[in-house]
Design a protein around this motif. Structure first.
Motif, PDB file in Angstrom:
ATOM      1  N   ALA A   1       0.830  -1.201   0.000  1.00  0.00           N
ATOM      2  CA  ALA A   1       0.000   0.000   0.000  1.00  0.00           C
ATOM      3  C   ALA A   1       0.865   1.253   0.000  1.00  0.00           C
ATOM      4  CB  ALA A   1      -0.898   0.013   1.231  1.00  0.00           C
ATOM      5  N   SER A   2       0.307   2.348  -0.551  1.00  0.00           N
ATOM      6  CA  SER A   2       1.015   3.626  -0.434  1.00  0.00           C
ATOM      7  C   SER A   2       0.395   4.395   0.736  1.00  0.00           C
ATOM      8  CB  SER A   2       0.904   4.423  -1.724  1.00  0.00           C
ATOM      9  OG  SER A   2      -0.450   4.565  -2.087  1.00  0.00           O
ATOM     10  N   ILE A   3       1.260   4.986   1.535  1.00  0.00           N
ATOM     11  CA  ILE A   3       0.817   5.571   2.800  1.00  0.00           C
ATOM     12  C   ILE A   3       1.024   7.083   2.782  1.00  0.00           C
ATOM     13  CG2 ILE A   3       1.002   5.312   5.311  1.00  0.00           C
ATOM     14  CD1 ILE A   3       0.994   2.589   4.187  1.00  0.00           C
ATOM     15  N   GLY A   4      -0.005   7.836   3.135  1.00  0.00           N
ATOM     16  CA  GLY A   4       0.120   9.285   3.198  1.00  0.00           C
ATOM     17  C   GLY A   4      -0.217   9.815   4.582  1.00  0.00           C
ATOM     18  N   GLU A   5       0.059  11.093   4.774  1.00  0.00           N
ATOM     19  CA  GLU A   5      -0.180  11.690   6.085  1.00  0.00           C
ATOM     20  C   GLU A   5      -0.816  13.069   5.907  1.00  0.00           C
ATOM     21  OE1 GLU A   5       2.468  11.270  10.094  1.00  0.00           O
ATOM     22  OE2 GLU A   5       3.418  12.229   8.399  1.00  0.00           O
ATOM     23  N   VAL A   6      -1.737  13.412   6.793  1.00  0.00           N
ATOM     24  CA  VAL A   6      -2.423  14.697   6.704  1.00  0.00           C
ATOM     25  C   VAL A   6      -2.470  15.293   8.108  1.00  0.00           C
ATOM     26  CG1 VAL A   6      -4.715  15.710   6.436  1.00  0.00           C
ATOM     27  CG2 VAL A   6      -3.885  14.128   4.714  1.00  0.00           C
ATOM     28  N   VAL A   7      -2.185  16.580   8.226  1.00  0.00           N
ATOM     29  CA  VAL A   7      -2.269  17.221   9.546  1.00  0.00           C
ATOM     30  C   VAL A   7      -3.738  17.374   9.933  1.00  0.00           C
ATOM     31  CG1 VAL A   7      -1.814  19.335  10.827  1.00  0.00           C
ATOM     32  CG2 VAL A   7      -0.099  18.439   9.245  1.00  0.00           C
ATOM     33  N   VAL A   8      -4.084  16.952  11.142  1.00  0.00           N
ATOM     34  CA  VAL A   8      -5.467  17.066  11.604  1.00  0.00           C
ATOM     35  C   VAL A   8      -5.513  17.807  12.934  1.00  0.00           C
ATOM     36  CG1 VAL A   8      -6.214  14.954  10.451  1.00  0.00           C
ATOM     37  CG2 VAL A   8      -5.385  14.842  12.806  1.00  0.00           C
ATOM     38  N   LYS A   9      -6.707  18.305  13.246  1.00  0.00           N
ATOM     39  CA  LYS A   9      -6.875  19.017  14.524  1.00  0.00           C
ATOM     40  C   LYS A   9      -7.005  18.008  15.657  1.00  0.00           C
ATOM     41  CE  LYS A   9      -9.503  22.836  12.639  1.00  0.00           C
ATOM     42  NZ  LYS A   9     -10.461  22.097  11.788  1.00  0.00           N
ATOM     43  N   HIS A  10      -6.752  18.502  16.856  1.00  0.00           N
ATOM     44  CA  HIS A  10      -6.907  17.651  18.027  1.00  0.00           C
ATOM     45  C   HIS A  10      -7.402  18.523  19.164  1.00  0.00           C
ATOM     46  CE1 HIS A  10      -5.259  14.909  21.304  1.00  0.00           C
ATOM     47  NE2 HIS A  10      -6.053  14.143  20.585  1.00  0.00           N
ATOM     48  N   SER A  11      -8.328  18.011  19.943  1.00  0.00           N
ATOM     49  CA  SER A  11      -8.811  18.804  21.072  1.00  0.00           C
ATOM     50  C   SER A  11      -8.617  18.040  22.365  1.00  0.00           C
ATOM     51  CB  SER A  11     -10.298  19.119  20.926  1.00  0.00           C
ATOM     52  OG  SER A  11     -10.701  19.014  19.597  1.00  0.00           O
ATOM     53  N   LYS A  12      -8.756  18.767  23.441  1.00  0.00           N
ATOM     54  CA  LYS A  12      -8.717  18.120  24.764  1.00  0.00           C
ATOM     55  C   LYS A  12      -9.945  17.236  24.894  1.00  0.00           C
ATOM     56  CE  LYS A  12      -6.198  20.497  28.291  1.00  0.00           C
ATOM     57  NZ  LYS A  12      -5.625  21.750  27.797  1.00  0.00           N
ATOM     58  N   ARG A  13      -9.816  16.197  25.703  1.00  0.00           N
ATOM     59  CA  ARG A  13     -10.981  15.384  26.005  1.00  0.00           C
ATOM     60  C   ARG A  13     -11.976  16.228  26.798  1.00  0.00           C
ATOM     61  NH1 ARG A  13     -13.066  10.282  27.082  1.00  0.00           N
ATOM     62  NH2 ARG A  13     -11.786   8.742  25.988  1.00  0.00           N
ATOM     63  N   LYS A  14     -13.216  16.307  26.302  1.00  0.00           N
ATOM     64  CA  LYS A  14     -14.187  17.170  26.994  1.00  0.00           C
ATOM     65  C   LYS A  14     -14.851  16.425  28.131  1.00  0.00           C
ATOM     66  CE  LYS A  14     -15.511  19.847  22.973  1.00  0.00           C
ATOM     67  NZ  LYS A  14     -16.530  19.773  21.929  1.00  0.00           N
ATOM     68  N   HIS A  15     -15.232  15.187  27.861  1.00  0.00           N
ATOM     69  CA  HIS A  15     -15.965  14.430  28.879  1.00  0.00           C
ATOM     70  C   HIS A  15     -15.240  13.125  29.168  1.00  0.00           C
ATOM     71  CE1 HIS A  15     -19.253  17.080  27.645  1.00  0.00           C
ATOM     72  NE2 HIS A  15     -18.998  16.708  26.401  1.00  0.00           N
ATOM     73  N   GLY A  16     -15.560  12.536  30.306  1.00  0.00           N
ATOM     74  CA  GLY A  16     -15.022  11.208  30.636  1.00  0.00           C
ATOM     75  C   GLY A  16     -13.512  11.218  30.782  1.00  0.00           C
ATOM     76  N   ARG A  17     -12.959  10.005  30.888  1.00  0.00           N
ATOM     77  CA  ARG A  17     -11.519   9.890  31.110  1.00  0.00           C
ATOM     78  C   ARG A  17     -10.874   9.068  30.004  1.00  0.00           C
ATOM     79  NH1 ARG A  17      -9.214   7.448  35.412  1.00  0.00           N
ATOM     80  NH2 ARG A  17     -10.896   5.927  35.637  1.00  0.00           N
ATOM     81  N   SER A  18      -9.566   9.260  29.818  1.00  0.00           N
ATOM     82  CA  SER A  18      -8.853   8.425  28.859  1.00  0.00           C
ATOM     83  C   SER A  18      -8.834   6.988  29.374  1.00  0.00           C
ATOM     84  CB  SER A  18      -7.426   8.933  28.687  1.00  0.00           C
ATOM     85  OG  SER A  18      -6.711   7.993  27.921  1.00  0.00           O
ATOM     86  N   LYS A  19      -8.882   6.049  28.451  1.00  0.00           N
ATOM     87  CA  LYS A  19      -8.934   4.647  28.852  1.00  0.00           C
ATOM     88  C   LYS A  19      -7.538   4.052  29.038  1.00  0.00           C
ATOM     89  CE  LYS A  19     -13.349   5.095  28.170  1.00  0.00           C
ATOM     90  NZ  LYS A  19     -13.324   6.536  27.902  1.00  0.00           N
ATOM     91  N   TYR A  20      -6.523   4.850  28.793  1.00  0.00           N
ATOM     92  CA  TYR A  20      -5.161   4.312  28.843  1.00  0.00           C
ATOM     93  C   TYR A  20      -4.269   5.117  29.771  1.00  0.00           C
ATOM     94  CZ  TYR A  20      -6.698   2.186  24.493  1.00  0.00           C
ATOM     95  OH  TYR A  20      -7.391   1.497  23.539  1.00  0.00           O
ATOM     96  N   GLY A  21      -3.216   4.490  30.272  1.00  0.00           N
ATOM     97  CA  GLY A  21      -2.205   5.183  31.062  1.00  0.00           C
ATOM     98  C   GLY A  21      -0.842   4.943  30.458  1.00  0.00           C
ATOM     99  N   LEU A  22       0.177   5.157  31.270  1.00  0.00           N
ATOM    100  CA  LEU A  22       1.539   5.036  30.783  1.00  0.00           C
ATOM    101  C   LEU A  22       1.889   3.581  30.442  1.00  0.00           C
ATOM    102  CD1 LEU A  22       3.739   7.095  30.316  1.00  0.00           C
ATOM    103  CD2 LEU A  22       4.636   6.612  32.583  1.00  0.00           C
TER     104      LEU A  22
END
Ligand code: UDP
Ligand code: MG
Length: 315
Positions: free
Chosen positions: A186-207
């Motif tokens: 496959a040919s692989i490309g990359e695009v810059v996307v926006k990212h925001s802080k999590r508004k609700h709830g908690r992240s499901k992962y840690g270190l």
């Protein structure tokens, strides 16, 4: 079907309605047929109720409910299985990815790429536990897999159907799809996307995710280079180890026989024996691996190659 949007959901009740309506706005504007697939990965809150409501109101929504929490990779995998679209887009349910970025990804795919990965250039996560480990991880993963991306961890990605249907996912493997796709040509490309802080709830992962990712990286590297020829790597290590052990052993014996240096009190003797044993172990492991590889491919009719197209032959 043109587009399938696949979204893993675990305890995201506060975000779902907002996500759905902004997604809908973006997708309706494209003028293409689409479906939105939510995978409820064993949510304990009201996520499923909300999703069920959406599915009842909107025929473009499909909800897959897991019996228990099987993890984000399994959720994505289920989504891929049911997806009918020619292009498959994945994103998080927590509103950290922007649906408005989807057209950018699609444009890039239409420009000829098979996989397009989002790059959260301005990532809004914690510096110490998230951004720094992730920066290092991306460098290492890029180096080891040979597929240079800035942001493996970004879920916002788009894939052509043929590619994704040929990839099986285990563990935390979803982040390595671009690397596995590369193996399929496959040919692989990359695009810059926006990212925001999590508004609700908690992240499901840690270190601790770092360790899982490192282990998966080892697996991916092995799969990419040696899954069809394990003896090549294990055998090589075995031969090197065995040869060094053998040479040391021979030297010791020569010293014993011709120079009368006693053999019993030489630590090198242990090293020699150890290296020879390790060498035999490695070679046996390689042979077992060879048998495994045959079982793996033949029992499932999995070819060891990927065909792009076949032309001619009177058809
Ligand atoms: N998720 C899931 N199953 C899990 C863990 C996470 O389906 O076992 C979903 C979660 O609901 C979210 C996405 O995967 O939509 C990413 O999770 P999260 O936002 O916690 O990860 P982060 O963005 O912090 O890396
Ligand atoms: Mg998130």
């Amino acid at each position: 079907m043109d587009i399938s949007v696949v979204i893993p959901v675990m305890d995201e009740e506060e975000s779902l309605e907002e996500l759905y309506s902004s997604l809908k706005g973006v997708l309706d504007k494209l003028g293409k047929s689409y479906e939105i697939i939510f995978i409820d990965d064993g949510s304990k809150d009201d996520s499923f109720k909300i999703l069920k409501n959406l599915a009842e109101k909107d025929r473009d929504v499909l909800v897959i409910r897991f019996r228990a929490n099987f993890g984000q990779t399994a959720a994505l995998s289920a989504g891929f299985k049911y997806a009918k679209g020619d292009i498959i887009v994945t994103l998080d349910a927590d509103l950290q990815n922007e649906p408005e970025d989807i057209p950018k990804l699609l444009e890039k795919i239409e420009g000829g790429y098979d996989v397009v990965s989002g790059w959260r250039k301005e990532r809004k996560d914690k510096l110490l536990t998230r951004r720094i480990p992730s920066f290092l991880a991306n460098k290492v993963i890029s180096r080891i897999t040979g597929v240079y991306l800035h942001d493996y961890g970004c879920t916002l990605k788009a894939y052509r159907r043929e590619i994704i249907k040929n990839i099986d996912l285990y563990g935390q493997m979803h982040r390595f799809i671009p690397a596995l796709a590369k193996w399929l040509g496959a040919s692989i490309g990359e695009v810059v996307v926006k990212h925001s802080k999590r508004k609700h709830g908690r992240s499901k992962y840690g270190l601790s995710r770092t360790i899982t990712v490192i282990l998966d990286l080892i697996t991916v590297r092995f799969l990419l280079s040696f899954s069809t020829k394990p003896i090549q790597i294990f055998g090589l290590l075995g031969i090197i180890s065995g040869a060094i052990g053998f040479v040391i052993g021979v030297l010791l014996v020569i010293q014993r026989q011709f120079f009368r240096i006693p053999l019993g009190n030489r630590p090198m003797l242990f090293l020699s024996v150890l290296l020879i044993f390790v060498g035999i172990q490695f070679i046996s492991m390689g042979l077992l691996g060879e048998m495994q590889a045959r079982t793996y491919h033949e029992s499932q009719n999995k070819p060891t190659y990927v065909v792009k197209e076949i032309i001619g032959g009177g058809e």
